[in-house]
Design an enzyme around this catalytic site. Sequence first.
Site, PDB file in Angstrom:
ATOM      1  N   GLU A  40       0.808  -1.227   0.000  1.00 29.84           N
ATOM      2  CA  GLU A  40       0.000   0.000   0.000  1.00 29.84           C
ATOM      3  C   GLU A  40       0.833   1.264   0.000  1.00 29.84           C
ATOM      4  OE1 GLU A  40      -0.727  -2.528   2.133  1.00 29.84           O
ATOM      5  OE2 GLU A  40      -2.732  -3.195   1.543  1.00 29.84           O
ATOM      6  N   PHE A  92      -9.229  -2.165   2.092  1.00 25.22           N
ATOM      7  CA  PHE A  92     -10.002  -1.829   3.291  1.00 25.22           C
ATOM      8  C   PHE A  92      -9.403  -0.544   3.865  1.00 25.22           C
ATOM      9  CE2 PHE A  92     -10.595  -6.337   2.778  1.00 25.22           C
ATOM     10  CZ  PHE A  92     -11.917  -6.559   3.123  1.00 25.22           C
ATOM     11  N   ASP A 151      -9.074   0.293   6.709  1.00 26.11           N
ATOM     12  CA  ASP A 151      -8.246  -0.064   7.858  1.00 26.11           C
ATOM     13  C   ASP A 151      -6.761  -0.138   7.476  1.00 26.11           C
ATOM     14  OD1 ASP A 151     -10.722  -1.493   9.648  1.00 26.11           O
ATOM     15  OD2 ASP A 151     -10.893  -1.589   7.473  1.00 26.11           O
ATOM     16  N   PHE A 152      -6.490  -0.366   6.202  1.00 24.92           N
ATOM     17  CA  PHE A 152      -5.097  -0.488   5.762  1.00 24.92           C
ATOM     18  C   PHE A 152      -4.437   0.879   5.578  1.00 24.92           C
ATOM     19  CE2 PHE A 152      -6.332  -4.658   3.337  1.00 24.92           C
ATOM     20  CZ  PHE A 152      -6.707  -5.237   4.549  1.00 24.92           C
ATOM     21  N   HIS A 171     -10.868  -4.896   9.785  1.00 25.36           N
ATOM     22  CA  HIS A 171     -11.491  -4.821   8.452  1.00 25.36           C
ATOM     23  C   HIS A 171     -12.900  -4.227   8.522  1.00 25.36           C
ATOM     24  CE1 HIS A 171      -8.321  -7.773   7.607  1.00 25.36           C
ATOM     25  NE2 HIS A 171      -8.507  -7.553   6.326  1.00 25.36           N
TER      26      HIS A 171
END
Lengths: 370, 322, 337
Positions: free
Chosen positions: C70, C93, C95-96, C139
Amino acid sequence: MSDAIQMIVMPKWGLAMQEGMVAQWHVAEGAKITKGQEIVDIETSKIANVFESPISGTLRRLVVKDGETVPVAYLIGVVAEESVTDAEIDAFVEDFKANFVFDAAGAGGPEPEDATTAAGRIRYLEMGDGEGAPIVFIHGYGGDLNNWMFNQEELSAGHKTYAVDLPGHGGSTKDVGDMGLRGLAAAVVAFMDTKDIAKAHLVGHSMGGATALLLALEQPDRVASATLVAPAALGDEINMDYINGFIEEKRAKKLRPVLEMLVGDPSLISKDMVEDVLKFKRLDGVDAALKKLRDALMPGGKQAGSLRDGLAGLKVPVQILWGEVDQVLPVGHSEGLPASIKVTRFAGVGHMPHMEKAAETNELIRALAG
Amino acid sequence: MQLSRDDLLEAYRKMRMIREFEDAVHEEFSAGNIPGFVHLYAGEEASGVGVCMHLDDRDAIASTHRGHGHCIAKNCDERAMMFEIFGRKEGLCGGKGGSMHIADMSKGMMGANGIVGGGPPLICGAALSAKYLKTGGVAIAFVGDGASNQGTTFESYNLAKVWNLPAIFVVEDNGYAESTASKWSVAGSQVDRAKGFGMPSYDVDGHDFFAVWEAAREAIERARNDGGPSLIHSRLNRYYGHFEGDAISYKAPGEIEKVKAEKDAIMLFRNRVSEAGLLDGPAMDAVDKACRERIAQVLAEAKAGAMPTEADLLTDVYTSAY
Amino acid sequence: MPKKTYRQAINEALRQEMERDHRVILMGEDISGGMGAPGEQDAWGGPLGVTKGIMPVFTRDRVLDTPITESAFIGAAAGAAATGLRPVAELMFVDFMGVCFDQIFNQAAKFKYMFGGKAVTPLTIRTMYGAGFRAASQHSQCLYPLFTHIPGLKVALPSNAYEAKGLLATAIRDDDPVMFFEHKAMYDDEAEVPDEAYTIPFGEANVTREGDDVTIIAFGRMVNFANEAADNLEKSGISCTVVDPRTTSPLDRDTILETCEETGRVVVVDEAHPRCNMATDIAAMCAQEIFGALKAPVKMVTGYHCPVPFSPALEDLYVPNAAKIEAAVREVAGKGH
């Protein structure tokens, strides 16, 4: 179903309508009703209007009471001969309820289709069947084929009918090029050519009325008759506050008062109608198309190219309908026309007689188109 | 490909301009005239200039905290740079970026970066643009030995290789990440790291303009011909602290003086071109004088420049309507 | 008008924008799927099939599968945006964000300002958010308040398929970095969506219900719950205005404050954790701007101050729903059951 028992069902007004509320019955059980009679007020999330009976006979049962909401095509009333017993009617109603399946996708009505024409993609809604020349409905500036929701289905008994989206509108091509009135008329002809329509009864509203009139004047061999509802191009005045507001206002709250200029009774403009116009305006190319049409048809805030002078030479039957409190095009434009043109004015009605006085409008169209 | 006399003179001019610029900033900062942080490139000139001599406006570079030299090497206007460092409205970034974010996208200079390791992912994107739009351009990330340990840098090595991007990573290893020695903080070697990703790599003396220039020539040519990314480990020294005000107590006594005496990039360049008879002393002296005068002039102008005003506070946050 | 799912609407917007502008490219982990593998290509179209079918049409030149990296590819998307492309990157997601936030908030968001206006970064980052998928703590988060906090970013939260298509087209055509939040529990939800391309402007709230008693401001998926609650409450004589702000940055303060002022009773529904979220933002706005018009304290319906739990029993407790909204509305309306 016995021929002796006939159904009155929830109509489908417009493509999006899935259900409607019976607001108020105007007739009681046992009343004799005639086809075309206003029998019940129906409300949808988009619009409220009076429903005309599609059939004649004795209204034996009000299946859906005032205030109840049911899906499109649901049985709301039963018309039956005197010989049919109450028990038979009960059984009929029970049978209907037991077997009714709501078709959400179709909700009973036809869907619009696209025609590939010389003027580009034209979306249209086809209904009905009949021997004579079909009826072609042409909406006004910023409108679309849904504007005829109270007319097209009614007039489809006995006629093949088409409601079209003009270029720049609805689901048709948004490329209007440098189209003026002549270009719009060419697009209608291109559509008729594509559908092998040699000759049609044209019903046009406002800008679509001017389009129909231009065709009646210049291509009378393609026009069986023309019903012009508050048509443009009979004078130079036009309410540019409406036109510019329609183009510029991007928020529901600001657009609503603009749309309210269309009708005599502002409560006719529902939240969903405003939302639908916003959705239309958000489509790619619409803003540019609306501005181009405005600049071509109303340069400098005045209507260009009045067709009034040619009216004496009309070769096809033409009638004009107008609301007396029209805030977009002045009703005065219906004055001083050749006697051969029948003019009907509606008191208390705005720019949308075909919606505000649908029954009368339909009657007048039927009278001219046969 | 050879360096013409004009090329050499231009390379010399840029190195000298960087030196003059940084020395002037050093003095002004010491005098308390410059706000915030500045990180000076003096001593490292041969590296930035040796690489950027191969580039033009279609090529992009991303820089580090220590970005003034890369800017000058990439043809940014030193006057606007000086205004920027003084926080003036006429600055290269309108006074909104300052030394750590000095940039000129029109020159392919994607910014000094306040985040260590911020640049490598960005140049992967610039390289992707060049590849996709078929401009023939390359993109280069200058990173320090500190950034060489950041995950973003490793991820970018991998992505550049996997996507076969026209990207080059130039690790300017001045021996210290802030105060921490790279011989302690860097495991393995820079070139071995590159090999681990299947990238060609070069280990060069970053004081030596010609060594840097030659390695960059090969790497950039490979990138322009769709041959993928490379890494250049450029070993060099900085003359000033990590930032201005750093007492540099972590370096050995005499360490900097020894480099200045033996390996100064400008001195090495002068010696080399003089010995080879490529440029003569008076010509380079004239460049020295011109650079000195230019920096004195832009410094005086920058100090007198107008500050941005409240009207500038909220502009340039967004491009489209907000 | 044809009915389409949230998933189809997003897919269609991507295709139409790619057709419209060759500079629009897609990148992300498994957005096509099967890259370099011996088996099926375009195997996934993203983990939930949102981008399925795009690669075969537009080729791998424009639909770039990335390694799981990422930091690198979100940064590359920012760099590509600043140098002539209009990338749409998929952060699988939200969250990442933890492994690429720098590239978003320190780099892409600030280029314009730091560089004195001389940078344009037309970057769109599509990302999945939200609970209700039994996807547990890493997630299931909302996190849009974090992005809303950052000047330079725009943040869109489409509440249905129609909104998703129009807002995504706007995001891609916008010259600023946009975070586009797709609720993972909504991909199969259907709405009427025109076939033609269209745009919905940012910063213009959608008033989905008009009422007199209570104003409900709801975000993303919560708009649907708020509508459901409003429809239920209507039957018991409490009429609600429901406002879908559509974007949290820019935020349509005017419509929010106007509608809150009209009723004087406000419920804010935000799936995010309760501290420093959109609900607190709007509550503060009401306190600052229309305090005198408030007839009751502003009520917030939010997630809780705990990580999103895994167990269905717990997750169902965590997520706001129509019943919770109804209860909150009754409370501020002063009308119990």
